[in-house]
Design a protein around this motif. Sequence first.
Motif, mmCIF file in Angstrom:
data_model
loop_
_atom_site.group_PDB
_atom_site.id
_atom_site.type_symbol
_atom_site.label_atom_id
_atom_site.label_comp_id
_atom_site.label_asym_id
_atom_site.label_seq_id
_atom_site.Cartn_x
_atom_site.Cartn_y
_atom_site.Cartn_z
ATOM 1 N N GLU A 1 0.825 -1.217 0.000
ATOM 2 C CA GLU A 1 0.000 0.000 0.000
ATOM 3 C C GLU A 1 0.855 1.262 0.000
ATOM 4 N N ALA A 2 1.933 1.223 0.758
ATOM 5 C CA ALA A 2 2.817 2.398 0.803
ATOM 6 C C ALA A 2 3.443 2.662 -0.573
ATOM 7 N N VAL A 3 3.824 1.582 -1.258
ATOM 8 C CA VAL A 3 4.425 1.747 -2.583
ATOM 9 C C VAL A 3 3.383 2.250 -3.581
ATOM 10 N N GLN A 4 2.174 1.683 -3.491
ATOM 11 C CA GLN A 4 1.117 2.141 -4.409
ATOM 12 C C GLN A 4 0.790 3.622 -4.177
ATOM 13 N N ALA A 5 0.782 4.023 -2.924
ATOM 14 C CA ALA A 5 0.527 5.445 -2.622
ATOM 15 C C ALA A 5 1.629 6.323 -3.209
ATOM 16 N N ALA A 6 2.863 5.832 -3.134
ATOM 17 C CA ALA A 6 3.989 6.589 -3.705
ATOM 18 C C ALA A 6 3.813 6.725 -5.219
ATOM 19 N N LEU A 7 3.392 5.645 -5.865
ATOM 20 C CA LEU A 7 3.207 5.702 -7.323
ATOM 21 C C LEU A 7 2.126 6.722 -7.697
ATOM 22 N N LYS A 8 1.086 6.806 -6.862
ATOM 23 C CA LYS A 8 0.041 7.821 -7.099
ATOM 24 C C LYS A 8 0.632 9.222 -7.032
ATOM 25 N N GLU A 9 1.510 9.429 -6.054
ATOM 26 C CA GLU A 9 2.193 10.735 -5.928
ATOM 27 C C GLU A 9 2.961 11.064 -7.221
#
Length: 454
Positions: A258-266
Amino acid sequence: ISVTDLVEESYKRIEEVDEEVQAFITLNKEAAKQKAAELDQERGNADAKLFGLPIGVKDNIVTKGLRTTAGSQFLSNFEEPLYDATVVNKLNDAKSVTIGKLNMDEFAMGSSNENSSYAAARNPWNTDYVPGGSSGGSAVAVAAGEVPYSLGSDTGGSIRQPAAYCGVVGLKPTYGRVSRFGLIAFASSLDQIGPITRNVEDNAFLLETIAGHDKMDSTSANVEVPKYTESLTGDVKGLKIAVPKEYLAEGVSTEVKEAVQAALKEYEKMGATWEEVSLPHSKYALSTYYLLSSSEASANLARFDGVRYGKRAEDAETMLDMFKRSRAEGFGDEVKRRIMLGTFALSSGYYDAYYKKAQQVRTLIKNDFEKVFEDYDVIIGPTTPTPAFKVGDKVDDPMTMYANDILTIPVNLAGVPGISIPCGFSGDGLPIGLQIIGKHFDEGTVYRAAHAFE
Ligand code: GLN
């Protein structure tokens, strides 16, 4: 503020916290204070990039006149090395102040610091947890505010994994970017020295200082060192990101995903694009790495024979007895395990089946990366499958300990640069690391991507 104040501040903090976090094996107090006083006399000079800055150095990097143990009892009496590693020379030229030598897994073999033959370092966010390894002390010292900058070494993740566990920034440069002269060798075809810092800018600045060709290391590359700090533009519009599906597969915890996916959204918000790709030979990386690194280690560690360096067993009857006993007494269990594995893999009759095969697979892994980099600027994924684990959890089970390095090891096998930067926290309040991997000698783009996210 004077250099003396800065250095005093560093030692004050060490006095407050180091008993608990055990980042340092040896302090350089007297010499550091004297150097600080000298620098205060001299005042700042514009050419000295790191004027007066306190730095911690991993204890497998040789420092003239300052004890260098590599985390091993074998070298516990290596009090007065006769020369400085090239990176230390460069730090000295930049007029930084070496505060002390940082804790590590013995000969850089480990992922938790529990293989240090001195007291194992602890995670400053929660001391029930490991700080990662093998450069655990280097990450802890920065995370706990003991020093602003440190140097680590990374053979299979030893800078990036502890950086991820401790919530700091750690970069493994391209193989050949930084001289290995004076780095006590573990696996020479994989080892690289790199910076650990609190933010990306400091990291880029420190790499600029330590990188470059060195005639003392024939594997150091004669490639010009760019001004990495100039690539920190904040602009990632149009950046093409590849996300390997193998890096978000089973074994990677939901929180980390989830943390990585959130980073990709950024990144999307900032105008970058990302696509899923495949690094199909990833599944062979772990076995390839442990075969090759242990083989190289068995050769590199042959020099510790009780004659030339460090400890010598007492009362040996014959020379062979002295070799055997010095090594039996001087090395810890993990080091012995690797030497045995490596010696076996290199022995005649097995060489083709193991070592040669592993070299061939290494090429396939490298090709996977090169293929992806034909179409993308960087590869992004997690640094580690989970956040830090508890002290004692994996220490009796080498295979699960090794499995922890699954996401960092391919980068060393391919020789490309990789950074870990903080990208959030787990429910237990432990940091999670985002790994950004770049093309050979393209640390600039790695830093640009890391800085924009930070
Ligand atoms: N944890 C890995 C190992 O034990 C990597 C160590 C390193 O990068 N020095 O070999």
